[in-house]
Design a protein around this motif. Structure first.
Motif, PDB file in Angstrom:
ATOM      1  N   ARG A   1       0.809  -1.056  -0.034  1.00 43.41           N
ATOM      2  CA  ARG A   1      -0.032   0.010  -0.069  1.00 43.41           C
ATOM      3  C   ARG A   1       0.703   1.339  -0.057  1.00 43.41           C
ATOM      4  NH1 ARG A   1      -1.156   1.615   5.809  1.00 43.41           N
ATOM      5  NH2 ARG A   1       0.074   0.221   7.032  1.00 43.41           N
ATOM      6  N   ASP A   2       0.299   2.473  -0.439  1.00 42.76           N
ATOM      7  CA  ASP A   2       0.935   3.682  -0.437  1.00 42.76           C
ATOM      8  C   ASP A   2       1.926   3.938   0.740  1.00 42.76           C
ATOM      9  OD1 ASP A   2      -0.302   3.932  -2.591  1.00 42.76           O
ATOM     10  OD2 ASP A   2      -1.665   5.483  -1.880  1.00 42.76           O
ATOM     11  N   GLN A   3       1.421   3.624   2.007  1.00 41.38           N
ATOM     12  CA  GLN A   3       2.066   4.139   3.159  1.00 41.38           C
ATOM     13  C   GLN A   3       3.277   3.143   3.376  1.00 41.38           C
ATOM     14  OE1 GLN A   3      -1.159   3.528   2.820  1.00 41.38           O
ATOM     15  NE2 GLN A   3      -1.734   5.676   2.903  1.00 41.38           N
ATOM     16  N   GLU A   4       3.536   2.217   2.727  1.00 36.81           N
ATOM     17  CA  GLU A   4       4.533   1.256   2.859  1.00 36.81           C
ATOM     18  C   GLU A   4       5.677   1.364   1.885  1.00 36.81           C
ATOM     19  OE1 GLU A   4       2.910  -2.725   2.329  1.00 36.81           O
ATOM     20  OE2 GLU A   4       2.184  -2.485   4.363  1.00 36.81           O
ATOM     21  N   HIS A   5       5.651   2.503   1.121  1.00 37.03           N
ATOM     22  CA  HIS A   5       6.705   3.031   0.191  1.00 37.03           C
ATOM     23  C   HIS A   5       7.618   3.954   0.982  1.00 37.03           C
ATOM     24  CE1 HIS A   5       5.713   0.912  -3.699  1.00 37.03           C
ATOM     25  NE2 HIS A   5       4.614   1.118  -3.193  1.00 37.03           N
ATOM     26  N   ILE A   6       8.328   4.336   0.307  1.00 34.79           N
ATOM     27  CA  ILE A   6       9.513   5.374   0.809  1.00 34.79           C
ATOM     28  C   ILE A   6       9.118   6.623   0.473  1.00 34.79           C
ATOM     29  CG2 ILE A   6      12.007   6.177   0.528  1.00 34.79           C
ATOM     30  CD1 ILE A   6      12.718   3.287  -0.146  1.00 34.79           C
ATOM     31  N   ASN A   7       9.496   7.708   1.646  1.00 30.02           N
ATOM     32  CA  ASN A   7       9.244   9.055   1.342  1.00 30.02           C
ATOM     33  C   ASN A   7      10.408   9.542   0.616  1.00 30.02           C
ATOM     34  OD1 ASN A   7       6.828   9.399   2.695  1.00 30.02           O
ATOM     35  ND2 ASN A   7       7.816   9.497   4.836  1.00 30.02           N
ATOM     36  N   MET A   8      10.341  10.407  -0.468  1.00 31.05           N
ATOM     37  CA  MET A   8      11.352  10.821  -1.275  1.00 31.05           C
ATOM     38  C   MET A   8      11.312  12.014  -1.489  1.00 31.05           C
ATOM     39  SD  MET A   8      11.455   7.326  -3.806  1.00 31.05           S
ATOM     40  CE  MET A   8      13.185   7.999  -4.740  1.00 31.05           C
ATOM     41  N   ILE A   9      12.336  12.836  -1.560  1.00 32.05           N
ATOM     42  CA  ILE A   9      12.581  14.356  -1.965  1.00 32.05           C
ATOM     43  C   ILE A   9      13.486  14.453  -3.199  1.00 32.05           C
ATOM     44  CG2 ILE A   9      12.814  16.513  -1.310  1.00 32.05           C
ATOM     45  CD1 ILE A   9      12.921  14.164   1.480  1.00 32.05           C
ATOM     46  N   ILE A  10      12.646  14.513  -4.308  1.00 33.22           N
ATOM     47  CA  ILE A  10      13.600  14.492  -5.693  1.00 33.22           C
ATOM     48  C   ILE A  10      13.670  15.927  -6.286  1.00 33.22           C
ATOM     49  CG2 ILE A  10      13.620  13.554  -7.893  1.00 33.22           C
ATOM     50  CD1 ILE A  10      11.932  11.168  -7.200  1.00 33.22           C
ATOM     51  N   LEU A  11      14.984  16.492  -6.412  1.00 33.34           N
ATOM     52  CA  LEU A  11      15.137  17.413  -6.834  1.00 33.34           C
ATOM     53  C   LEU A  11      15.813  17.137  -8.397  1.00 33.34           C
ATOM     54  CD1 LEU A  11      17.440  19.048  -4.130  1.00 33.34           C
ATOM     55  CD2 LEU A  11      14.971  19.229  -4.478  1.00 33.34           C
ATOM     56  N   ASN A  12      15.090  17.748  -9.176  1.00 34.41           N
ATOM     57  CA  ASN A  12      15.419  17.543 -10.553  1.00 34.41           C
ATOM     58  C   ASN A  12      16.014  18.419 -11.218  1.00 34.41           C
ATOM     59  OD1 ASN A  12      15.049  15.336 -13.036  1.00 34.41           O
ATOM     60  ND2 ASN A  12      13.547  16.871 -13.782  1.00 34.41           N
TER      61      ASN A  12
END
Length: 238
Positions: free
Chosen positions: A32-43
């Motif tokens: 489920r969504d909550q089991e994924h990783i929090n990511m901060i992506i700077l493109n």
């Protein structure tokens, strides 16, 4: 295990960053969504071309441009930083000095995985930008693990650079058979134990299972390390 946020400095190039993001999602054991990783992506696509600054001796242009990214990720609470670009790791030590957040060393983790599988005195091929090869990061790394790096001849290197810059970065369709043929040549004709796919643009090209077995994708190593260090399991760990 504590779940930690992953900071990503991307844009080198944007397609490779997108593939990295997809791979992290695909390889994280989650239902489920909550089991994924929090990511901060700077493109950060306007970063100077890494190969160009290395070959011209103007590395400070890249370092000056990327420094603020580390500050942003620190403020955002990143626990680790992933940079899905092999060539940028020429500046690994200088970049790590810019931040207190650990940067996952894509090059060292890849060579560590290769050494664990093939051991001392292995002959390792490499497919990468000319900047990555000339920087010597993989050569020095191989030597530290008592392995030998085998660099492609001029004709193969020109073909690899054409695939990277004139096809993948130009968003043109790439024939996987060309990349597979290069890898097979390095292993079966030039005697390499395996070949490092050491450019994230090349990681965007799907290769067949047989070729995957004689190569190691540095991006995939970075993906796995990013998942584990963020407190999650990869699907291969289940």
């Amino acid at each position: 295990m504590e779940h930690k946020s992953l900071g990503v400095i991307g844009g080198m190039g944007p397609k490779a960053t997108s593939v990295f993001f997809d791979k992290v999602i695909e390889h994280t054991a989650a239902d489920r969504d909550q089991e994924h990783i929090n990511m901060i992506i700077l493109n950060h696509v306007t970063l100077p071309d890494r190969t160009s600054v290395i070959l011209s001796g103007q590395g400070e242009l890249f370092l000056e441009a990327i420094e603020k990214d580390f500050k942003l990720l620190e403020l955002a609470g990143a626990a680790h930083i992933a940079i899905p670009c092999n060539t940028s790791h020429y500046f690994y030590d200088q970049m790590q000095e810019m931040t207190t957040v650990p940067i996952i060393n894509m090059v060292d983790e890849t060579l560590k995985a290769i050494h664990a599988k093939y051991g001392d005195n292995s002959k390792i091929g490499i497919l990468a930008t000319t900047g990555t090869i000339n920087s010597g990061v993989y050569k020095a790394g191989c030597e530290s693990y008592n392995m030998k790096l085998h660099e492609p001849n001029e004709a193969i290197q020109e073909l690899v650079m054409d695939i990277i810059y004139n096809q993948v970065k130009s968003n043109l369709e790439v024939d996987p058979a060309v990349l597979e043929g290069i890898i097979n040549e390095l292993v079966y004709q030039e005697g390499c134990n395996c070949v490092i796919i050491a450019c994230t643009e090349l990681s965007c090209i799907p290769i067949n299972k047989q070729t995957m077995e004689i190569s190691i994708d540095a991006m995939q190593v970075l993906v796995d390390q990013s998942i584990v260090r963020s407190g999650k399991q990869t699907i291969t760990e289940i």
